[in-house]
Each structure stands twice: as C-alpha cells, then as structure tokens.
Design an enzyme around this catalytic site. Structure first.
Site, PDB file in Angstrom:
ATOM      1  CB  CYS A   1      44.618  46.642  42.596  1.00  0.00           C
ATOM      2  SG  CYS A   1      43.604  45.889  41.327  1.00  0.00           S
TER       3      CYS A   1
ATOM      4  CB  CYS B 198      43.698  52.361  46.242  1.00  0.00           C
ATOM      5  SG  CYS B 198      42.980  53.612  45.168  1.00  0.00           S
TER       6      CYS B 198
ATOM      7  NE  ARG C 175      30.752  21.748  42.947  1.00  0.00           N
ATOM      8  CZ  ARG C 175      30.764  20.498  42.512  1.00  0.00           C
ATOM      9  NH1 ARG C 175      31.882  19.820  42.502  1.00  0.00           N
ATOM     10  NH2 ARG C 175      29.684  19.915  42.080  1.00  0.00           N
TER      11      ARG C 175
ATOM     12  CB  CYS D  19      25.832  21.528  43.476  1.00  0.00           C
ATOM     13  SG  CYS D  19      26.984  20.469  44.372  1.00  0.00           S
TER      14      CYS D  19
END
Lengths: 105, 259
Positions: free
Chosen positions: B74, B77, B216, B220
């Site tokens: 990563c 670049c 998450r 729910c």
C-alpha cells in the site's frame, strides 16, 4: 504478536509506578463447539512474566475464563534505571516478548 | 373558529423546516461514547489499553508489506499513511466511478488489491481487512465526518434512509424506532444509542475482537429477527452511507471501544 506496553519513561527513585500491558491473543476457551459439534481446542496464554534487569518482579497464571487480548496492570517501586522484559507463554508453544526501558533519577 | 391545534402545528412546521419526522437535530447528535460507562470510556481513551490499537499496529505492518503478483505494498503508491490517508475514512462509503455505486473502505482496500496489487481479496471480517481498515481509519481520528457530501451519492443516501425507516423482521421494527425515537432508554439493560457510526471498525467487548459497521448492522437485523443482508450487499452499503451522512460533522474515533 502485537503488544502495547505502558511504562513511564522517567520516574523518581522510590516512586510507585504502574505498568500496563496489553497483548493480542484469541484466548480460545476449549469449551466451545463449531456448528457441526466439533470441540474447538483450547488455545490460551497460560503464563505472564515480567522481569526487571533479569530479576522476576511479577508473574501471573492465566485461565480459560480470561477474555481475548488480555490486559494486565500492576505496580512496582522504581529503584534504578533499567529494562523491563515481558513474556507471555501459552498453548501450542506460544511465546511472545516485549520490553520497555525506564530512567530513574 | 380557528383551531388552536392548527396554529400549534403550523408553528412547529415553521420552526423545524428541514427536519423529517424522528430525525435527531444536529446539536443533539451524540456518539455511542457518551452512552458508555466510565471504565469503557477510559479503555478507549488510553491508547495502551484500547485493544483496537493492537489491530492498528498490525494494520501498519500490513500497509508496508508487499502483496500479490504486483509485488507492491500500500505504501508504495500511497506513501506515508499519516498524511495520505488523513481524513479519507471520514468520507467513506465513497462513490466509485468505475462501479457507478458507493463502496466501503473495506471494499476500496480489496479493489486496490485487485487493481494494483494483483492480490486475492481479503475475506469480510478477516483479521487482515479489519487491521488495514482500522489503520487507515485511525489516520482520520478527530476528523469531521463528510461522507455523503458527493452529489453523485444522493440516490444512495436516499436508499439508505428508506431502509433505515423501513420496518422489517418478525419484531417489525425499523432502525429509526430505536435509534431516533428511543435512544437514552434501555433495551434488556443496555443503553439504546443513536447509532452514530463514528468509531468503526471498533472493538466490541462482547465480540472480543474488532468488527465492521456491517457486522454491527447484521447483528441488529438478526436482533429484530429479519434476514440480514450479506456482507458487501448494496443495501448494507447504502445503510452505512446513510448512517455516515446522518453523523455529518461528528469526529471520527477509530478505533472506538464499545461494550
């Protein structure tokens, strides 16, 4: 494995200092089952040791009820400058170390 | 006779022009942090006791690691994440020109892996994708959320808002029924929050690990006994986008700690 250590960089002689350690570990209890009923084998840290300039100053035994990524904090008296060495030992030959230095004036 | 009720309604409408029913006014928006106990707050505030920081450390190592047949990291670049990734997570999910739809930060990382690193995608909720996105989002800690500002995203924010307001599942509840209308009350002993996604990916003590906003949302949905959307589903991304735009201006907390 990643570990986070909090030791004061400097202290006065005779000060009570707090040392906080956090290390990454899944702490698999050995009591859980997979969806098809197979037991997930236990994989935990069993022992933690802290040495100061080579002398053991704190030790803890860990058990399956302790949550993942164990956090341990304890106190010691700053007597001289030196190096704290931390070691976590666990199941399946797990071993991890970290260290931190302190300057005592 | 002029009805007093009509006047009252007219006054209400005049004073709250931009608000839709149930929406939380800007100055009343609160992070989940403000609903937590002092112990959990202390855990989040101290970077050496916040377990999410373990993932940030791992993510930093992955940022530097060369991957795939492209043999690029990563960092090759993007350089130093401290400057190049600052504020980036605060505007995600963002519009992807090639796909013509919004993508989450996790999806962006996998697009980068596919297009620039020639590496296989990291599975959703795997340690490495969470560590990388936590590392990237951590660079935006304190930055104000601006996701959804891009005009191209408007229809997707609308779709997300619609999903947020739509009742679903055997309990027939919409997100809004708890998180707009009943926050600060309790559900089975736990405080109901406003559902402001300011700290993702975050460390939940219940999960004993870091998790994404999608995780998450899915729990729910399972909670109201609805069929949860798959990870990466356009509906989940739209909901995520709406939630981020709903938290507009709030500071990022990644990695947050929640009970």
């Amino acid at each position: 494995m990643a570990a986070l250590i909090n030791v004061p960089a400097k202290a006065k002689r005779g000060d009570v200092i707090e040392i906080r350690t956090l290390t990454s570990h899944i702490m698999e209890t050995g009591f859980r089952h997979t969806m098809d009923g197979a037991l997930v084998p236990r994989d935990i840290i069993t022992s933690f040791t802290c040495r100061f300039n080579g002398t053991e100053i704190f030790r803890a035994d860990l058990f399956p009820a302790i949550a993942a990524n164990p956090y341990l904090s304890f106190f010691t008296v700053a007597k001289e400058s030196g190096k704290f060495e931390f070691e976590w030992i666990g199941d399946n030959g797990y071993s991890s170390t970290a260290s931190a230095s302190i300057a005592v004036e | 006779m002029i009805s007093w009720r009509a006047i009252a309604v007219a006054t209400l409408l005049a004073t709250t022009p931009a608000l839709l029913a149930g929406e939380i006014p800007l100055d009343a928006r609160r992070s989940g942090y403000s609903f937590m106990g002092p112990d959990t707050r202390a855990m989040q505030d101290d970077d050496t006791s916040n377990p999410g920081m373990l993932f940030v450390l791992d993510g930093e190592a992955l940022w530097m690691k060369k991957e795939g047949s492209g043999d690029k990291a990563c960092a090759d670049c993007h350089g130093d994440a401290k400057s190049s990734m600052k504020g980036v997570a605060a505007r995600y999910p963002a519009f992807d020109k090639a796909l013509r739809r919004p993508v989450t930060l996790d999806q962006r990382i996998n697009l980068c892996r596919a297009n620039h690193q020639d590496a296989p995608p990291l599975p959703f909720e795997s340690h490495d994708i969470l560590a990388l996105s936590a590392f990237v989002a951590h660079q935006s800690r304190g930055a104000a959320i601006t996701a959804g500002d891009d005009p191209q995203l408007k229809p997707f924010v609308e779709q997300g808002r619609h999903l947020f307001m739509q009742r679903e599942g055997q309990l027939n509840l919409a997100c809004t029924n708890c998180h707009d209308d009943n926050f600060d009350k309790r559900l089975a002993g736990s405080p109901i929050t406003q559902g402001q996604p300011t700290g993702y990916p975050l460390y939940r003590l219940e999960w004993q690990t870091l998790g994404s906003l999608e995780r998450r949302l899915r729990s729910c949905m399972t909670g109201v006994r609805a069929q949860a959307y798959d990870y990466g589903a356009p509906e989940l991304v739209a909901l995520e986008l709406y939630l981020m735009s709903r938290a507009h201006g709030m500071p990022m907390e990644t990695p947050a700690v929640r009970p």
